[in-house]
Design an enzyme around this catalytic site. Sequence first.
Site, mmCIF file in Angstrom:
data_model
loop_
_atom_site.group_PDB
_atom_site.id
_atom_site.type_symbol
_atom_site.label_atom_id
_atom_site.label_comp_id
_atom_site.label_asym_id
_atom_site.label_seq_id
_atom_site.Cartn_x
_atom_site.Cartn_y
_atom_site.Cartn_z
ATOM 1 N N PRO A 11 13.128 30.141 -22.269
ATOM 2 C CG PRO A 11 11.693 28.436 -22.963
ATOM 3 C CD PRO A 11 12.251 29.766 -23.398
ATOM 4 N N GLY A 99 14.272 41.619 -19.292
ATOM 5 C CA GLY A 99 15.540 41.617 -18.550
ATOM 6 C C GLY A 99 16.714 41.526 -19.500
ATOM 7 C CG PHE A 128 14.494 41.723 -13.099
ATOM 8 C CD1 PHE A 128 13.381 42.556 -13.195
ATOM 9 C CD2 PHE A 128 14.903 41.043 -14.229
ATOM 10 C CE1 PHE A 128 12.694 42.693 -14.397
ATOM 11 C CE2 PHE A 128 14.222 41.169 -15.435
ATOM 12 C CZ PHE A 128 13.111 41.997 -15.521
ATOM 13 C CG HIS A 155 28.289 39.653 -15.499
ATOM 14 N ND1 HIS A 155 28.604 40.973 -15.327
ATOM 15 C CD2 HIS A 155 26.988 39.524 -15.149
ATOM 16 C CE1 HIS A 155 27.532 41.620 -14.891
ATOM 17 N NE2 HIS A 155 26.544 40.768 -14.777
ATOM 18 C CE LYS A 159 26.396 40.856 -18.987
ATOM 19 N NZ LYS A 159 24.994 40.647 -19.415
ATOM 20 N N GLY A 165 24.513 45.440 -18.789
ATOM 21 C CA GLY A 165 23.431 46.430 -18.747
ATOM 22 C C GLY A 165 23.419 47.171 -17.424
HETATM 23 N N1 LIG Z 1 17.783 42.003 -15.900
HETATM 24 C C1 LIG Z 1 18.373 41.101 -15.123
HETATM 25 O O1 LIG Z 1 18.263 41.130 -13.887
HETATM 26 C C2 LIG Z 1 19.185 40.043 -15.767
HETATM 27 C C3 LIG Z 1 19.354 40.069 -17.106
HETATM 28 N N2 LIG Z 1 20.061 39.102 -17.738
HETATM 29 C C4 LIG Z 1 20.084 39.182 -19.188
HETATM 30 O O2 LIG Z 1 19.122 38.256 -19.652
HETATM 31 C C5 LIG Z 1 19.547 37.701 -20.890
HETATM 32 C C6 LIG Z 1 19.597 36.188 -20.758
HETATM 33 O O3 LIG Z 1 20.592 35.824 -19.837
HETATM 34 P P1 LIG Z 1 20.880 34.281 -19.490
HETATM 35 O O4 LIG Z 1 19.627 33.620 -19.056
HETATM 36 O O5 LIG Z 1 22.057 34.244 -18.610
HETATM 37 O O6 LIG Z 1 21.292 33.758 -20.944
HETATM 38 P P2 LIG Z 1 21.273 32.284 -21.505
HETATM 39 O O7 LIG Z 1 22.170 32.274 -22.699
HETATM 40 O O8 LIG Z 1 21.491 31.295 -20.414
HETATM 41 O O9 LIG Z 1 19.755 32.099 -21.992
HETATM 42 C C7 LIG Z 1 19.202 32.734 -23.090
HETATM 43 C C8 LIG Z 1 18.177 31.778 -23.684
HETATM 44 O O10 LIG Z 1 17.443 32.482 -24.681
HETATM 45 C C9 LIG Z 1 17.377 31.654 -25.833
HETATM 46 N N3 LIG Z 1 17.186 32.491 -27.001
HETATM 47 C C10 LIG Z 1 18.123 33.145 -27.718
HETATM 48 N N4 LIG Z 1 17.555 33.813 -28.730
HETATM 49 C C11 LIG Z 1 16.234 33.554 -28.641
HETATM 50 C C12 LIG Z 1 15.109 33.953 -29.421
HETATM 51 N N5 LIG Z 1 15.237 34.750 -30.477
HETATM 52 N N6 LIG Z 1 13.892 33.521 -29.041
HETATM 53 C C13 LIG Z 1 13.745 32.721 -27.986
HETATM 54 N N7 LIG Z 1 14.771 32.295 -27.210
HETATM 55 C C14 LIG Z 1 15.989 32.716 -27.555
HETATM 56 C C15 LIG Z 1 18.673 30.895 -25.841
HETATM 57 O O11 LIG Z 1 18.576 29.746 -26.655
HETATM 58 P P3 LIG Z 1 19.899 29.224 -27.457
HETATM 59 O O12 LIG Z 1 20.873 28.873 -26.385
HETATM 60 O O13 LIG Z 1 19.400 28.088 -28.265
HETATM 61 O O14 LIG Z 1 20.358 30.389 -28.279
HETATM 62 C C16 LIG Z 1 18.823 30.575 -24.357
HETATM 63 O O15 LIG Z 1 18.113 29.397 -24.016
HETATM 64 C C17 LIG Z 1 20.895 38.357 -21.195
HETATM 65 O O16 LIG Z 1 20.684 39.461 -22.040
HETATM 66 C C18 LIG Z 1 21.388 38.829 -19.837
HETATM 67 O O17 LIG Z 1 22.247 39.927 -19.913
HETATM 68 C C19 LIG Z 1 20.633 38.078 -17.054
HETATM 69 C C20 LIG Z 1 20.535 38.014 -15.694
HETATM 70 C C21 LIG Z 1 19.813 39.003 -14.931
HETATM 71 O O1 LIG Z 2 24.119 38.250 -18.122
HETATM 72 C C1 LIG Z 2 23.948 38.243 -16.873
HETATM 73 O O2 LIG Z 2 24.203 37.251 -16.190
HETATM 74 C C2 LIG Z 2 23.438 39.445 -16.233
HETATM 75 N N1 LIG Z 2 23.063 40.435 -16.987
HETATM 76 C C3 LIG Z 2 22.528 41.669 -16.542
HETATM 77 C C4 LIG Z 2 23.437 42.800 -16.953
HETATM 78 O O3 LIG Z 2 23.957 42.791 -18.075
HETATM 79 O O4 LIG Z 2 23.608 43.723 -16.170
HETATM 80 C C5 LIG Z 2 22.139 41.659 -15.090
HETATM 81 C C6 LIG Z 2 23.051 40.871 -14.209
HETATM 82 O O5 LIG Z 2 24.219 41.583 -14.060
HETATM 83 C C7 LIG Z 2 23.297 39.481 -14.768
#
Ligand SMILES: NC(=O)C1=CN([C@@H]2O[C@H](COP(=O)(O)OP(=O)(O)OC[C@H]3O[C@@H](n4cnc5c(N)ncnc54)[C@H](OP(=O)(O)O)[C@@H]3O)[C@@H](O)[C@H]2O)C=CC1
Ligand SMILES: O=C(O)C1=N[C@H](C(=O)O)C[C@H](O)C1
Length: 266
Positions: A11, A99, A128, A155, A159, A165
């Site tokens: 979150p 995601g 998404f 990116h 990342k 992905g």
């Molecule tokens: N499908 C889509 O459209 C998209 C996918 N993504 C993907 O989503 C993922 C998250 O991206 P993003 O939000 O930028 O990343 P962030 O690093 O900003 O956020 C990830 C969060 O998850 C927490 N976290 C890590 N491990 C755990 C765990 N085991 N249990 C619970 N929480 C955990 C982290 O905490 P802490 O910092 O303490 O480790 C952090 O707060 C990535 O894999 C990214 O590639 C991103 C954007 C779009």
């Molecule tokens: O980590 C990100 O930010 C994103 N991750 C996803 C990916 O790996 O494709 C989706 C988007 O590109 C953002």
Amino acid sequence: MSKVKIVVAGPRGNMGKEAVKMVTNTEEFTLIAAVDSKHDGLKLSELDGFHGIDVPIYTDMQQCFEENEIDVLIDLTAPAFGKKHMQIAFENGVRPVVGTTGFTEEDITELRTTAEDKGIGAIIAPNFAIGAILMMKFSQMAAKYLPDVEIIERHHDRKLDAPSGTAVKTAQLISEAREQKAQGHPDETEELAGARGADFEGMRIHSVRLPGLVAHQEVIFGGVGQTLTIRHDSIDRASFMPGVKLAVDAVLQIDTLVYGLEHIIE
Ligand SMILES: NC(=O)C1=CN([C@@H]2O[C@H](COP(=O)(O)OP(=O)(O)OC[C@H]3O[C@@H](n4cnc5c(N)ncnc54)[C@H](OP(=O)(O)O)[C@@H]3O)[C@@H](O)[C@H]2O)C=CC1
Ligand SMILES: O=C(O)C1=N[C@H](C(=O)O)C[C@H](O)C1
């Protein structure tokens, strides 16, 4: 009609924050709890930026599912945890919408088998954003006519995984539409390792990581005397939320694992 009971994992992250906002602002959804890497036992409302969101935080996903009745897990954590979190969800009869990136083709096959054995719907969506889905679909269409292609994904520099992905999914969709093909000069060499990018069935993927970027991709096709560039930019993570909502609605209707939102948005 009863509300869809949701847990958001991750979150505090870039995406997790947006997902919490989307869930709490959606009439037919209710946020029951959050799974975080820290803050066990606190309420989300005790953390900065979650004013009034009075739900418990767990660091143990299993415990979260044992103590609460949950329909859907939205997982937006880190590549090292996506698969494990899906397995815990399946064990507890919870439908995952994921995601988080970094899944291998083997992971997806294994998770699909589990989903089907248990009759539980699941969605893994590398991207998404509706525009990104269209970019991938258009790229697949173009590859039939222009099979020489390279992908440049850009990116933010926080990342963890490369290539993205989305880039991997784009390459997989393109490879369904074209014959495997080695690109570039047959005798080309790399004077610096990695100069030609990653090799996906002969297709090159280049990953740029810089502060200031969000999520961007260009798919460049080359033909005789011409190029075609298909480009998508997410300039705000709000771009992903309509797709997350769509996936939550869709995952309740299926009993297998769907990989890629293009299968939901026909
Ligand atoms: N499908 C889509 O459209 C998209 C996918 N993504 C993907 O989503 C993922 C998250 O991206 P993003 O939000 O930028 O990343 P962030 O690093 O900003 O956020 C990830 C969060 O998850 C927490 N976290 C890590 N491990 C755990 C765990 N085991 N249990 C619970 N929480 C955990 C982290 O905490 P802490 O910092 O303490 O480790 C952090 O707060 C990535 O894999 C990214 O590639 C991103 C954007 C779009
Ligand atoms: O980590 C990100 O930010 C994103 N991750 C996803 C990916 O790996 O494709 C989706 C988007 O590109 C953002």
